[in-house]
Design an enzyme around this catalytic site. Structure first.
Site, mmCIF file in Angstrom:
data_model
loop_
_atom_site.group_PDB
_atom_site.id
_atom_site.type_symbol
_atom_site.label_atom_id
_atom_site.label_comp_id
_atom_site.label_asym_id
_atom_site.label_seq_id
_atom_site.Cartn_x
_atom_site.Cartn_y
_atom_site.Cartn_z
ATOM 1 N N SER A 163 0.840 -1.186 0.000
ATOM 2 C CA SER A 163 0.000 0.000 0.000
ATOM 3 C C SER A 163 0.885 1.250 0.000
ATOM 4 O O SER A 163 1.729 1.401 -0.874
ATOM 5 C CB SER A 163 -0.953 -0.030 1.199
ATOM 6 O OG SER A 163 -2.004 0.880 1.033
ATOM 7 N N ASP A 186 -8.664 -4.714 -5.721
ATOM 8 C CA ASP A 186 -8.125 -3.731 -4.772
ATOM 9 C C ASP A 186 -8.684 -2.342 -5.078
ATOM 10 O O ASP A 186 -8.538 -1.849 -6.202
ATOM 11 C CB ASP A 186 -6.606 -3.718 -4.895
ATOM 12 C CG ASP A 186 -5.930 -2.761 -3.932
ATOM 13 O OD1 ASP A 186 -6.626 -2.167 -3.080
ATOM 14 O OD2 ASP A 186 -4.699 -2.622 -4.037
#
Length: 513
Positions: free
Chosen positions: A184, A447
């Site tokens: 991330s 995602d």
């Protein structure tokens, strides 16, 4: 079972956050600490991986005379043999307590360590947890929280630290290969560090790395809309279209009636109400292949789409039922989950700047520290889409709504809503244009942060042997957890590719000192 429990708890931990850009903030899934004693490759008992070590990190890399602060890290060398790599990771925008599992072979980090006879480290990001140069998080202190200082922290640690394992004073870059791993934001930091400071880390692994800073990040919701049940997205779109229409024609009475259907009649501002409706979509980010239908997101969709034991078709049940069912879900389940005993305006309103939420400047306040990075350098404001695209979140929500909250949080730093320096960030650290060698990108089709990664739709970056890009069917940072590969063979393929490339690249490394 632990995965479902931990992810649901993570959702509860974020549920009381009234601000959208924090409810949808990046986060790495945690891995439980294994209940076993660790031994080194020669059988020597090792300290528990929960053992905290401290490193004297520079307060300001541009002014070393300011001195140092204690930066926390955790380490596991159960697989290490001389000549093996050092694998470094920061969990990024979190207190690093609880992320020690990333030093074990329950993670990709540990799989690489096991395969390559390496040691794994988790280091806490500056101004998160208890790795703070100062004893507060005022804007004056946070002036030293930026991407460049974070990059320089990782480099200074790698080039300076004497590690607690045997021979740990002789494994600096040049003496041993270092691998930088992140997921991330920390996955982006992996890419940004290798671009900005080439030659320190021999190889990198970036999972769901949000390498492109984007101010108007409406595409957060695109993978959610594409992959959530179609009947659910149809009904959500119907309610959002209705809200936006009433807003456009100035139907304040109609908006009030809609708010009351959700038990949110006391929420004063329509944009705060629109943000509350986003909350159900942010629960998508808690999903992983190991998370089943009992998750909060699927409870939400089931509440909308299952009527008398019958599921709606792809078009949903329609507006009237959607308002009733979605509102009923808020009244019976979700309000308590988000707000507990607080009244709706206190819980969800963003205009009362006297609330401690805005003023608490004590350390170990990850939300405040992350806010600072968002407001200044990366944006990623999760807002409504352009008129030409379907909307599962309201177009009432635009970046200025969240930029205004930067002023709420940091009135000493901002007198008006600030524009984050996203163009400068992307120019300085490569963004989507990253071309550094020996950097492995792993992304997930489902995602919500996908459109800020190198797998974004329309980007069409080539998958090369020097900069491989692999994508599974997973969610956010799915490939970092070994157990997710058991549940999803596409994730297993991504992990296997990552291990293959690490083996090949490490075989090419030669010491320079």
């Amino acid at each position: 079972m632990w995965a479902l429990t931990s992810l649901l708890l993570a959702g509860v931990a974020q549920a009381a956050i009234p601000n959208a850009m924090l409810r949808g903030m990046h986060s790495l899934p945690k891995i439980p600490v294994p209940e076993r004693f660790l031994t080194s490759s020669n059988g020597t008992a090792l300290p528990p991986i929960t053992t905290v070590y401290h490193f004297d990190q520079l307060i300001d890399h541009n002014n070393p005379d300011l001195g140092t602060f204690q930066q926390r890290y955790w380490m596991n060398w159960e697989f290490y043999e001389p000549g093996g790599p050092i694998i470094l990771m920061t969990p990024g925008e979190s207190n690093a307590d609880g992320f020690e599992g990333y030093t074990t072979n329950e993670s990709v980090n540990g799989l690489i360590a096991q395969q390559q006879n390496g040691a794994a480290i988790v280091i806490e990001h500056r101004f998160f947890g208890y790795s703070n140069p100062y004893d507060n998080l005022t804007s004056q202190s946070l002036a030293l929280l930026n991407i460049q200082q974070a990059i320089d922290d990782l480099v200074y640690f790698a080039t300076t630290a004497d590690l607690p394992m045997p021979g740990g004073d002789a494994v600096k870059p040049g003496q041993a290969p270092w691998i930088l791993i992140g997921g991330s934001y920390s996955g982006a930091l992996t890419s940004w560090t290798m671009v900005n400071k080439p030659g320190i880390f021999w190889a990198g692994y970036s999972s769901s790395g949000v390498v492109e800073a984007i101010t108007d990040y409406y595409d957060y919701f695109t993978p959610i809309r594409n992959h959530m049940p179609q009947n659910c997205s149809s009904d959500v779109e119907a309610v959002i279209f209705y809200l936006d229409y009433m807003y456009a024609v100035g139907d304040t009475a109609g908006i009030q009636t809609l708010k009351e259907a959700f038990g949110l009649g006391d929420v004063v501002r329509v944009e705060d109400f629109a943000t509350a409706l986003q909350d159900n979509l942010f629960d998508w980010q808690d999903l992983q292949p190991t998370v089943g239908p009992g998750s909060m997101f699927f409870q939400f969709c089931d509440a909308l789409e299952v009527k008398n034991g019958v599921s709606a078709g792809p078009e949903g049940w329609g507006l009237e039922n959607a308002i009733y069912s979605w509102g009923n879900f808020w009244n019976t389940t979700y309000y308590d989950y988000v707000c507990g005993s607080e009244d709706a305006e206190t819980c969800l309103g963003t205009y009362d700047t006297s609330q401690s939420y805005w003023t608490n400047a004590t350390v170990n306040n990850a939300n405040r520290s992350w806010f600072w990075i968002v407001c200044n350098q990366v944006g990623w404001y999760q807002v409504g889409p352009p008129e030409c695209e379907p909307a599962i979140v309201s177009r009432i929500l635009q970046p200025v709504y969240q930029q205004r909250q930067c002023v709420n949080m940091f009135p000493e730093a901002f007198t008006c809503p600030p524009e984050p320096t996203t163009e400068e960030t992307n120019a300085m650290y490569g963004g989507w244009d990253v071309s550094i060698p020996r950097l492995f990108f792993a992304n997930g089709l489902r995602d919500p942060w996908r459109e800020a990664t190198v797998s974004a739709d329309g980007l069409n970056k080539p998958n090369t042997t020097s900069r491989p890009i692999y994508e599974g069917d997973g969610f956010h940072c799915t490939d970092l957890l070994v157990q997710n590969a058991v549940a999803d063979p596409t994730v297993a393929a991504v992990q296997e590719a990552g291990l293959m490339y690490m083996k090949e690249w490490l075989a090419e490394w030669k010491p320079s000192a």
